[in-house]
Design a protein around this motif. Structure first.
Motif, PDB file in Angstrom:
ATOM      1  N   ILE A  99       1.894   7.240   0.396  1.00  0.00           N
ATOM      2  CA  ILE A  99       2.660   8.466   0.136  1.00  0.00           C
ATOM      3  C   ILE A  99       1.716   9.589  -0.294  1.00  0.00           C
ATOM      4  N   ILE A 100       0.759   9.242  -1.145  1.00  0.00           N
ATOM      5  CA  ILE A 100      -0.151  10.276  -1.645  1.00  0.00           C
ATOM      6  C   ILE A 100      -1.172  10.660  -0.560  1.00  0.00           C
ATOM      7  N   TRP A 101      -1.382   9.779   0.412  1.00  0.00           N
ATOM      8  CA  TRP A 101      -2.302  10.104   1.506  1.00  0.00           C
ATOM      9  C   TRP A 101      -1.613  10.874   2.630  1.00  0.00           C
ATOM     10  N   PHE A 102      -0.408  10.457   2.969  1.00  0.00           N
ATOM     11  CA  PHE A 102       0.214  10.999   4.190  1.00  0.00           C
ATOM     12  C   PHE A 102       1.528  11.733   3.958  1.00  0.00           C
ATOM     13  N   GLY A 103       2.047  11.717   2.735  1.00  0.00           N
ATOM     14  CA  GLY A 103       3.280  12.453   2.476  1.00  0.00           C
ATOM     15  C   GLY A 103       4.538  11.638   2.718  1.00  0.00           C
ATOM     16  N   ILE A 104       5.677  12.338   2.723  1.00  0.00           N
ATOM     17  CA  ILE A 104       6.970  11.661   2.780  1.00  0.00           C
ATOM     18  C   ILE A 104       7.537  11.687   4.191  1.00  0.00           C
ATOM     19  N   PRO A 127       2.660   2.915  -2.221  1.00  0.00           N
ATOM     20  CA  PRO A 127       2.433   3.941  -3.243  1.00  0.00           C
ATOM     21  C   PRO A 127       1.216   4.810  -2.904  1.00  0.00           C
ATOM     22  N   LEU A 128       0.227   4.226  -2.227  1.00  0.00           N
ATOM     23  CA  LEU A 128      -0.954   5.006  -1.849  1.00  0.00           C
ATOM     24  C   LEU A 128      -0.700   5.815  -0.591  1.00  0.00           C
ATOM     25  N   LEU A 148       0.818  -1.211   0.000  1.00  0.00           N
ATOM     26  CA  LEU A 148       0.000   0.000   0.000  1.00  0.00           C
ATOM     27  C   LEU A 148       0.857   1.269   0.000  1.00  0.00           C
TER      28      LEU A 148
END
Lengths: 333, 275, 255
Positions: free
Chosen positions: C112-117, C109-110, C107
């Motif tokens: 990162i787009i939800w919670f950032g780096i 890849p998802l 999960l």
């Protein structure tokens, strides 16, 4: 996903005691795709305290990859991302609404370098090429370069390594065989005898390689904050252009180098690339769209206005800010 | 009616849960809930609509899956690579883990010798060796097979040790009194009675192997389900990422269920050794 | 007996380390590839005097602790709840089974787009990795104990709440600890993979960077940090488990 994030942060705030910080300056987080020459205005503004003059406390975070940074921008963790147009087009194709508001390079400043044992493009077959992250400028640049060298993407193994300095380190270590490089690593690679396979910068292709990208909603709701940031950013660019010594000292510090050749080359590249008004090139945007299609990536809208928002720069031009800067930081010839 | 419900309660409630979840999800992507609660929450309701780039939606995922399976067929190449990695990795892990575990279970001194290494390897998240493996063999097939081996070998070896250790000592004594040698003992008593343990170890190894597929493909660009998901993520194609998640889920559930069936069959067929 | 175990174990380890050192020093195998114990120790000493290293350690520790603790806070009560309510467990079974079958690192890849780096994407992957085994352990603990003791307790006409609190709950403790130990492994795995995938700091990041730069010594040192963390976490959990064992009434024990 800011809703989800907010819940998550809220839950976490209960877990760890929140630290209150008394700070008059508004925090502004900007991601950079890698510590490359084209993000110099951000660094210069920070180093000279120009951000504080605009009431901001700028923090720059390296994402080691443009598309990775765009993902992080979408998560709401940062307010802006310094990245090229190619990842913006790909994100908007999937339903994001990103806008690029400035540019620090309206061409591709990339050279594809290979390890010294590789002399011709044909020898690259089956070898490993390092990029930052898939979908980033480096990824697109590799596709374009391979096409021009008469190779297919499947002829090489593309591996995610990280930013320019990481790729250069991996190239020196022999972990990868070739990599797209930018200054200051281009000069360093030249000095170490690496083979330049293709200089994409030589063709002076119109492009938008690096610039400030924000979510459209942020542009609408926090326009003031963004304008203040861009003001500091342009002031940073002008300061770097006019005060050579200061700029070079910052290059030496940021890249941890004392090599005058590297420092000079990096500075000259910045000077060559930086548009004085920091305006993104429309021709560049059109070419990015065309090239993405040429290397087989699907593009959504072909209208550049769905990716660029020049209104911030135009506003600053109209208000006379740019003339003011030109006067405050006279350029020496 | 009621009887039918009671007989199939598990399946019915499970299906209801899934359907409710899918509708909820689709509704967030399409803005059904935002519209529905608009009169109640006012402008705040718009927050209940989430962009597909973040969460995709069941119908989008289905369409992407359909495309990848039937139209472009792109997923088969990925499946092929990941399947190859997985098969080679788990086979190697079995080939190393079973003999090592059986030997360590049988020879006490050997078990003392390998114990520090197994303990250390067990405590380490084995994926931390990935950057090292890349230095040794590159990012190709070998690297991805090796990371699966590293992940899967321990549960198999530990299962094998447990298998030998739990063999009824009485059986061994009886066999010894008939002057059976080690080889015979091994073949006639230890191996048959260790099968359930080995299968349990293999079941754990399958789960670890799945992790290996995903992790091993983080860096490489060659085809594979993990590589596909990583690239799709980098290009913001959230639908495809979910297709990858589902593909792995289906493969994982299928494999584990298959092994469970074999376990049950073996259990039923096996003579009651300890009885 | 015990001495023999330590002698053989320690001896083999020593021989292994010596052989490793000799192979590298003599150049039989390129030390760039395998490093050597002395080189790793040197790299470790150098790292420990570097403030960046301690930032990495702090970041990784935060990710682990926040994710793991959140997994316990969510996993244990939810597992107990699903264990006591058959219907709820039927409704949730497909989700638990699916999540259990998918390596949660898939999960990323998802996430990162939800919670950032920053640390939150890693906290999330640690949480997801750890919460499922904990939940399943608590759930199966309740089920097993219910099957064993409830008929008996009912014959003493004890109330449902009382049965749960006095018999089932204490009986689940060993199960939960087994789950916690397993989950700790998954949580550490989440830290490593999450940081290898996308991060700006952390020990996993340090390993990845060291790998890209061919700094094998630093790389091994980073791996050792994780080994040590794994050993410490399991030792702490073992300790806690023993304490609980003493405290809890001996349900199944002969009186």
């Amino acid at each position: 996903m800011r809703v989800l994030r907010r819940w998550f942060v809220l839950a976490a705030a209960i877990l760890i005691a929140p630290m209150a910080r008394a700070d008059d300056l508004a925090p502004f987080k900007i991601g950079i795709s890698a510590p490359v020459v084209t993000i110099f205005p951000v660094w210069m503004a920070q180093a000279a305290g120009l951000d504080a003059k605009e009431g901001l406390k700028v923090e720059s975070i390296s994402m080691e990859g443009g598309s990775r940074g765009v993902q992080v921008l979408l998560s709401g963790e940062i307010q802006a991302m310094h990245v090229g147009l190619a990842p913006v087009i790909q994100a908007n194709k999937q339903g994001a609404d990103l806008r690029l508001v400035t540019s620090t390079a309206n061409t591709i400043p990339i050279t594809l370098y290979a390890s010294p044992t590789i002399k011709t493009a044909a020898e690259l077959k089956g070898k490993i090429v390092g990029i930052s992250t898939f979908g980033s400028e480096t990824d697109v640049a590799v596709s374009i370069a391979l096409q021009r060298l008469g190779l297919k993407r499947d002829d090489v193994i593309v591996s995610q390594i990280g930013g320019s300095s990481q790729r250069f380190g991996a190239l020196i270590a022999g972990r990868i065989d070739a990599a797209p490089l930018l200054e200051p690593t281009i000069t360093a690679a030249k000095e170490k005898g690496f083979t330049p396979l293709l200089d994409l910068a030589a063709a002076n292709t119109p492009w938008i390689f690096d610039g400030v990208v924000v979510i459209d909603g942020y542009l609408k709701q926090h326009r003031d904050a963004l304008i203040h940031f861009v003001r500091a950013y342009i002031a940073g660019a002008y300061l770097a252009l006019s005060d050579v010594d200061k700029a070079k000292a910052l290059i030496a510090q940021k890249y941890k180098t004392n090599d005058p050749t590297v420092i000079d080359a990096t500075y000259n590249d910045f000077k060559r690339l930086m548009p004085h008004d920091a305006a993104p090139s429309v021709a560049g945007a059109e070419n990015v769209i065309a090239q993405l299609q040429a290397i087989g990536l699907a593009v959504g809208s072909k209208n550049v206005n769905d990716y660029l928002d020049p209104s911030i720069i135009e506003g600053l031009k109209k208000s006379g800010y740019l003339d003011e800067m030109a006067k405050a930081y006279p350029l020496k010839q | 009616m009621r009887r039918f419900y009671l007989q199939h309660e598990r399946a019915i409630l499970g299906a209801v849960g899934i359907i409710a979840f899918l509708i909820l999800w689709e509704g967030f992507a399409r803005g059904w809930w935002a519209e529905l609660l608009q009169p109640l929450l006012g402008p705040q309701a718009a927050r209940l609509q989430l962009r597909p780039i973040f969460i995709s939606s069941p119908t989008r995922i289905a369409r992407a899956a359909f495309d990848m399976i039937f139209v472009t067929g792109a997923i088969w190449k990925d499946f092929g690579w990941s399947g190859l990695e997985f098969t080679l990795g788990v086979a190697l892990a079995l080939a190393i883990g079973i003999p090592l575990g059986l030997a360590a279970g049988w020879y006490r001194r050997l078990s003392y010798a390998v114990e520090p290494f197994l303990t250390a390897l067990n405590a380490t998240p084995q994926v931390a060796f990935l950057p090292l493996l890349i230095l040794w063999v590159g990012t190709g097939l070998a690297c991805r097979v090796l990371i699966i081996v590293l992940l899967a070998v321990l549960p198999i070896a530990i299962g094998a040790v447990a298998a030998v250790r739990t063999v009824d000592a009485r059986l061994i004594r009886v066999a010894r009194s008939f002057s059976a040698n080690d080889a015979l003992l091994f073949r006639s008593i230890i191996l048959p009675s260790s099968v359930p343990f080995l299968l349990a170890g293999a079941r754990l190894a399958v789960g670890r192997g799945m992790i290996g597929i995903v992790v091993g493909e983080i860096y490489g660009s060659a085809a594979g389900i993990g590589a596909m998901m990583n690239q799709a993520g980098s290009r913001f194609e959230t639908d495809k990422v979910f297709v990858g998640v589902l593909a792995i889920a289906v493969a994982g559930v299928g494999l584990v269920e298959g092994l469970r069936r074999i376990e049950r069959r073996v259990e039923a067929w096996r003579p009651q050794v300890a009885a | 007996m015990k001495l023999e175990r330590y002698l053989i174990g320690g001896g083999t380890l020593l021989v292994f380390l010596l052989a490793w050192e000799l192979c590298a020093d003599s150049g039989a195998i390129n030390p760039l590839l395998i490093s050597s114990p002395s080189r790793i120790a040197e790299a470790g000493a150098a790292a420990m005097s570097d403030p960046d290293f301690w930032t990495d350690v702090r970041v990784s520790a935060n990710e682990f602790i926040l994710g793991y603790v959140a997994a316990i806070i969510v996993g244990v009560p939810l597992g107990l709840l699903l264990g006591t309510s058959r219907r709820l467990s039927y409704i949730f079974a497909p989700f638990v089974d699916t999540l259990n079958a998918v390596p949660r690192v898939a999960l990323l890849p998802l996430l990162i787009i939800w919670f950032g780096i920053g640390i939150w994407s890693k906290v999330a992957v640690v949480f997801l990795g750890a919460v499922i085994p904990i939940l399943i352990a608590a759930l199966s603990g309740v089920n097993t104990n219910e099957a064993r003791f409830v008929a008996m307790a009912k014959s003493f006409s004890a109330s449902r709440t009382k049965i749960f609190l006095s018999i089932i709950l204490p009986g689940t403790v060993p199960y939960i600890f087994t789950g916690l130990k397993y989950a700790a492994g998954r949580a550490l795995l989440g830290v490593v993979v999450g940081e290898l995938y996308a991060s700006t700091a952390g020990v996993g990041r340090m390993i990845a960077d060291a790998g890209n730069m061919f700094q094998t010594d630093t790389l091994f040192f980073g791996v050792l940090i994780f080994t040590a963390s794994g050993l410490v976490v399991v030792a702490v959990l073992d300790r806690l488990e023993r304490r609980f064992e003493r405290w809890r009434p001996g349900v199944g024990a002969p009186t």
